[in-house]
Design a protein around this motif. Structure first.
Motif, PDB file in Angstrom:
ATOM      1  N   TYR A  11       8.719   6.374  -4.230  1.00 47.35           N
ATOM      2  CA  TYR A  11       8.568   6.584  -2.782  1.00 47.35           C
ATOM      3  C   TYR A  11       9.980   6.598  -2.221  1.00 47.35           C
ATOM      4  O   TYR A  11      10.621   5.539  -2.174  1.00 47.35           O
ATOM      5  N   ARG A  14      12.698   4.156  -3.493  1.00 49.65           N
ATOM      6  CA  ARG A  14      12.074   3.061  -4.250  1.00 49.65           C
ATOM      7  C   ARG A  14      11.291   3.606  -5.446  1.00 49.65           C
ATOM      8  O   ARG A  14      10.333   4.348  -5.286  1.00 49.65           O
ATOM      9  N   LEU A  16       8.944   2.812  -8.657  1.00 50.82           N
ATOM     10  CA  LEU A  16       8.079   1.807  -9.277  1.00 50.82           C
ATOM     11  C   LEU A  16       7.880   2.196 -10.744  1.00 50.82           C
ATOM     12  O   LEU A  16       7.572   3.354 -11.041  1.00 50.82           O
ATOM     13  N   GLY A  36       2.881  -5.582  -2.470  1.00 57.20           N
ATOM     14  CA  GLY A  36       4.001  -4.642  -2.563  1.00 57.20           C
ATOM     15  C   GLY A  36       4.465  -4.380  -3.984  1.00 57.20           C
ATOM     16  O   GLY A  36       5.381  -3.591  -4.214  1.00 57.20           O
ATOM     17  N   GLY A  38       2.956  -2.774  -6.258  1.00 59.03           N
ATOM     18  CA  GLY A  38       2.607  -1.412  -6.687  1.00 59.03           C
ATOM     19  C   GLY A  38       1.195  -1.307  -7.252  1.00 59.03           C
ATOM     20  O   GLY A  38       0.867  -0.321  -7.920  1.00 59.03           O
ATOM     21  N   THR A  40      -1.837  -0.829  -5.794  1.00 59.27           N
ATOM     22  CA  THR A  40      -2.630   0.302  -5.295  1.00 59.27           C
ATOM     23  C   THR A  40      -2.048   1.614  -5.801  1.00 59.27           C
ATOM     24  O   THR A  40      -2.780   2.528  -6.197  1.00 59.27           O
ATOM     25  N   THR A  41      -0.721   1.707  -5.828  1.00 59.47           N
ATOM     26  CA  THR A  41      -0.073   2.918  -6.345  1.00 59.47           C
ATOM     27  C   THR A  41      -0.513   3.166  -7.789  1.00 59.47           C
ATOM     28  O   THR A  41      -0.882   4.288  -8.156  1.00 59.47           O
ATOM     29  N   GLN A  85      -9.837  -0.391  -1.608  1.00 57.81           N
ATOM     30  CA  GLN A  85      -9.529  -1.584  -0.815  1.00 57.81           C
ATOM     31  C   GLN A  85     -10.221  -1.493   0.552  1.00 57.81           C
ATOM     32  O   GLN A  85     -10.770  -2.457   1.043  1.00 57.81           O
ATOM     33  N   HIS A 193      -4.581  -9.402  -6.040  1.00 59.34           N
ATOM     34  CA  HIS A 193      -3.748 -10.597  -5.991  1.00 59.34           C
ATOM     35  C   HIS A 193      -4.640 -11.825  -5.808  1.00 59.34           C
ATOM     36  O   HIS A 193      -4.152 -12.912  -5.513  1.00 59.34           O
TER      37      HIS A 193
HETATM   38  N1  ATP Z   1       3.179   6.207   1.405  1.00 63.10           N
HETATM   39  C1  ATP Z   1       4.201   5.387   1.153  1.00 63.10           C
HETATM   40  N2  ATP Z   1       5.460   5.712   1.521  1.00 63.10           N
HETATM   41  C2  ATP Z   1       6.498   4.914   1.238  1.00 63.10           C
HETATM   42  N3  ATP Z   1       6.403   3.748   0.578  1.00 63.10           N
HETATM   43  C3  ATP Z   1       5.181   3.363   0.183  1.00 63.10           C
HETATM   44  C4  ATP Z   1       4.015   4.156   0.455  1.00 63.10           C
HETATM   45  N4  ATP Z   1       2.944   3.523  -0.076  1.00 63.10           N
HETATM   46  C5  ATP Z   1       3.413   2.381  -0.627  1.00 63.10           C
HETATM   47  N5  ATP Z   1       4.748   2.278  -0.473  1.00 63.10           N
HETATM   48  C6  ATP Z   1       5.594   1.190  -0.972  1.00 63.10           C
HETATM   49  O1  ATP Z   1       5.419   1.072  -2.374  1.00 63.10           O
HETATM   50  C7  ATP Z   1       5.324  -0.294  -2.763  1.00 63.10           C
HETATM   51  C8  ATP Z   1       4.016  -0.536  -3.492  1.00 63.10           C
HETATM   52  O2  ATP Z   1       2.928  -0.347  -2.600  1.00 63.10           O
HETATM   53  P1  ATP Z   1       1.426  -0.627  -3.057  1.00 63.10           P
HETATM   54  O3  ATP Z   1       0.541  -0.378  -1.888  1.00 63.10           O
HETATM   55  O4  ATP Z   1       1.150   0.105  -4.315  1.00 63.10           O
HETATM   56  O5  ATP Z   1       1.506  -2.219  -3.362  1.00 63.10           O
HETATM   57  P2  ATP Z   1       0.356  -3.282  -3.615  1.00 63.10           P
HETATM   58  O6  ATP Z   1       0.803  -4.115  -4.776  1.00 63.10           O
HETATM   59  O7  ATP Z   1      -0.967  -2.605  -3.749  1.00 63.10           O
HETATM   60  O8  ATP Z   1       0.390  -4.136  -2.274  1.00 63.10           O
HETATM   61  P3  ATP Z   1      -0.770  -4.941  -1.493  1.00 63.10           P
HETATM   62  O9  ATP Z   1      -1.225  -6.033  -2.427  1.00 63.10           O
HETATM   63  O10 ATP Z   1      -0.045  -5.477  -0.290  1.00 63.10           O
HETATM   64  O11 ATP Z   1      -1.874  -3.964  -1.162  1.00 63.10           O
HETATM   65  C9  ATP Z   1       5.469  -1.109  -1.484  1.00 63.10           C
HETATM   66  O12 ATP Z   1       6.806  -1.544  -1.408  1.00 63.10           O
HETATM   67  C10 ATP Z   1       5.153  -0.135  -0.383  1.00 63.10           C
HETATM   68  O13 ATP Z   1       5.887  -0.443   0.784  1.00 63.10           O
END
Ligand code: ATP
Length: 210
Positions: A11, A14, A16, A36, A38, A40-41, A85, A193
């Protein structure tokens, strides 16, 4: 059933990086990580909703990261049940019709008996004639679980499936998910989490720092 290697997603600046994953048919893989990290990503990469900059996702004999978008959509519809989610339902349809529609979209027959069985097990049978907007978050989450399980997909991906549930429902839902996955010989991947789930599932991987 599900296997990944070298997945990376960027992203902006950043990047991952994700460890290699494996989840066999009838197995459960719990992926934990702080907010944060990653999670969901990663789930969206596994579902083919995002395409990685590098690395591969293999589901059964198909490397899904190589599929063109339209084929990926068809593949996902036939092979993957996703528990998001934030669940999205068709607001104008009652819960029962939202559940029956899931079968039609996946092109797998979903019988009223199957709807009855799974909604009883999830404690939402009394809500079948309700409209989704009138349900609590925890109830919506359980409807979303029923919807993902009903077409019996070989892969089930769940994003924080127990986040809105109290302790009793958390354990019940986690056990039901695992039981169904086992019965259907599906691979079940849960990202969360919710530390309560660590006590239920032994096969775990942690992503991110800490
Ligand atoms: N569309 C986007 N544009 C830019 N950065 C993003 C985007 N989506 C997620 N991120 C960033 O990527 C990182 C991972 O996000 P992700 O949603 O995958 O985390 P997560 O572990 O699922 O978090 P949570 O438990 O809070 O849902 C975070 O730092 C987030 O800010």
């Amino acid at each position: 059933m599900l296997q990944t290697t070298g997945l990376e997603y960027q992203y902006g600046k950043r990047k991952l990086r994700f460890p290699a994953l494996y989840c066999g048919a009838g197995e459960v893989l719990l992926i934990t990580g702080s907010s944060g990290a990653g999670k969901t990503t990663l789930l969206h990469l596994l579902a083919g909703l995002l395409l990685p900059q590098s690395g591969e996702v293999r589901i059964a004999d198909t490397v899904t990261t190589r599929l063109p978008a339209a084929e990926m959509d068809r593949f996902r519809g036939a092979h993957t049940g996703i528990i998001y989610q934030q669940p999205h339902f068709i607001a104008a349809l009652q819960v029962r019709d939202n559940l029956l529609l899931a079968g039609r979209l996946a092109r797998k027959p979903v019988t009223p008996e199957a709807v009855n069985r799974i909604t009883h097990a999830l404690g939402i049978h009394h809500l079948l004639q309700q409209y989704p907007a009138r349900l609590s978050q925890g109830e919506q989450q359980r409807v979303s679980i029923a919807r993902a399980l009903l077409p019996a997909p070989p892969l089930i991906l769940a994003d924080e499936p127990t986040a809105s549930l109290d302790d009793h429902n958390c354990t019940a839902v986690a056990e039901l998910l695992a039981e169904q996955a086992g019965e259907q010989q599906a691979a079940l991947v849960i990202v969360t989490h919710d530390s309560r789930l660590k006590e239920v599932f032994a096969n775990r991987i942690h992503i991110g720092e800490g």
